[in-house]
Design a protein around this motif. Structure first.
Motif, PDB file in Angstrom:
ATOM      1  N   GLN A  94       0.852  -1.063   0.008  1.00 10.52           N
ATOM      2  CA  GLN A  94       0.124   0.018  -0.008  1.00 10.52           C
ATOM      3  C   GLN A  94       1.024   1.313   0.041  1.00 10.52           C
ATOM      4  O   GLN A  94       1.624   1.284   0.968  1.00 10.52           O
ATOM      5  N   THR A 152      -0.042   8.819   5.220  1.00 15.82           N
ATOM      6  CA  THR A 152      -0.559   7.361   5.720  1.00 15.82           C
ATOM      7  C   THR A 152      -0.659   6.685   4.333  1.00 15.82           C
ATOM      8  O   THR A 152      -0.780   6.982   3.379  1.00 15.82           O
ATOM      9  N   ASN A 191      -1.889   4.433   1.623  1.00 13.81           N
ATOM     10  CA  ASN A 191      -3.488   4.423   0.712  1.00 13.81           C
ATOM     11  C   ASN A 191      -3.536   6.077   0.451  1.00 13.81           C
ATOM     12  O   ASN A 191      -4.659   6.116  -0.078  1.00 13.81           O
ATOM     13  N   ALA A 192      -2.886   6.905   1.006  1.00 17.47           N
ATOM     14  CA  ALA A 192      -3.229   8.434   0.738  1.00 17.47           C
ATOM     15  C   ALA A 192      -2.905   8.854  -0.775  1.00 17.47           C
ATOM     16  O   ALA A 192      -1.718   8.229  -1.155  1.00 17.47           O
ATOM     17  N   THR A 248      -4.598  11.230   5.371  1.00 15.10           N
ATOM     18  CA  THR A 248      -4.972  10.064   5.828  1.00 15.10           C
ATOM     19  C   THR A 248      -5.880   9.199   4.962  1.00 15.10           C
ATOM     20  O   THR A 248      -6.136   7.894   5.054  1.00 15.10           O
ATOM     21  N   LYS A 249      -6.408   9.838   3.635  1.00  9.42           N
ATOM     22  CA  LYS A 249      -7.253   9.386   2.881  1.00  9.42           C
ATOM     23  C   LYS A 249      -7.085   9.621   1.526  1.00  9.42           C
ATOM     24  O   LYS A 249      -5.915  10.399   1.256  1.00  9.42           O
ATOM     25  N   SER A 250      -7.927   9.117   0.381  1.00 11.97           N
ATOM     26  CA  SER A 250      -7.654   9.577  -0.928  1.00 11.97           C
ATOM     27  C   SER A 250      -8.599  10.722  -1.089  1.00 11.97           C
ATOM     28  O   SER A 250      -9.707  10.829  -0.668  1.00 11.97           O
ATOM     29  N   PRO A 280      -6.886  15.027  10.853  1.00 15.66           N
ATOM     30  CA  PRO A 280      -6.729  14.688   9.638  1.00 15.66           C
ATOM     31  C   PRO A 280      -6.993  15.881   8.397  1.00 15.66           C
ATOM     32  O   PRO A 280      -7.712  16.665   8.809  1.00 15.66           O
ATOM     33  N   LYS A 285      -8.380  17.816   5.512  1.00 16.91           N
ATOM     34  CA  LYS A 285      -9.397  17.984   4.831  1.00 16.91           C
ATOM     35  C   LYS A 285      -9.750  18.973   3.768  1.00 16.91           C
ATOM     36  O   LYS A 285      -8.569  19.898   3.652  1.00 16.91           O
TER      37      LYS A 285
END
Length: 80
Positions: free
Chosen positions: A14, A31, A33-34, A49-51, A63, A65
């Protein structure tokens, strides 16, 4: 690895994907998968922390935004 069986639990690699023409602020953390798309600005000390999929945005926070949309940057500076 699982302590009992020795089985590898995270066998899928990942990674992090950063698009073209992005500005990354000092100390930003990504992190697994970002994903940030092209033409994105990531603020100082942000934790991604995300896509994210929408281009021309500013990401910031922990996190991270979207805090601003429709942002276009250029290396050229207007002198008035």
């Amino acid at each position: 690895m699982d302590a009992d069986t020795g089985e590898l639990l995270n066998d899928q690699p990942q990674g992090v994907l950063i698009g073209d023409h992005c500005w990354i602020g000092q100390g930003a953390t990504f992190t697994k998968n970002a994903i940030i798309p092209a033409n994105t600005v990531v603020g100082l000390q942000s934790v991604v922390t995300k896509s994210f999929r929408e281009e021309f945005t500013v990401l910031a926070g922990n996190p991270a935004k979207v805090i601003k949309k429709g942002v276009k940057w250029s290396r050229e500076r207007e002198m008035g």
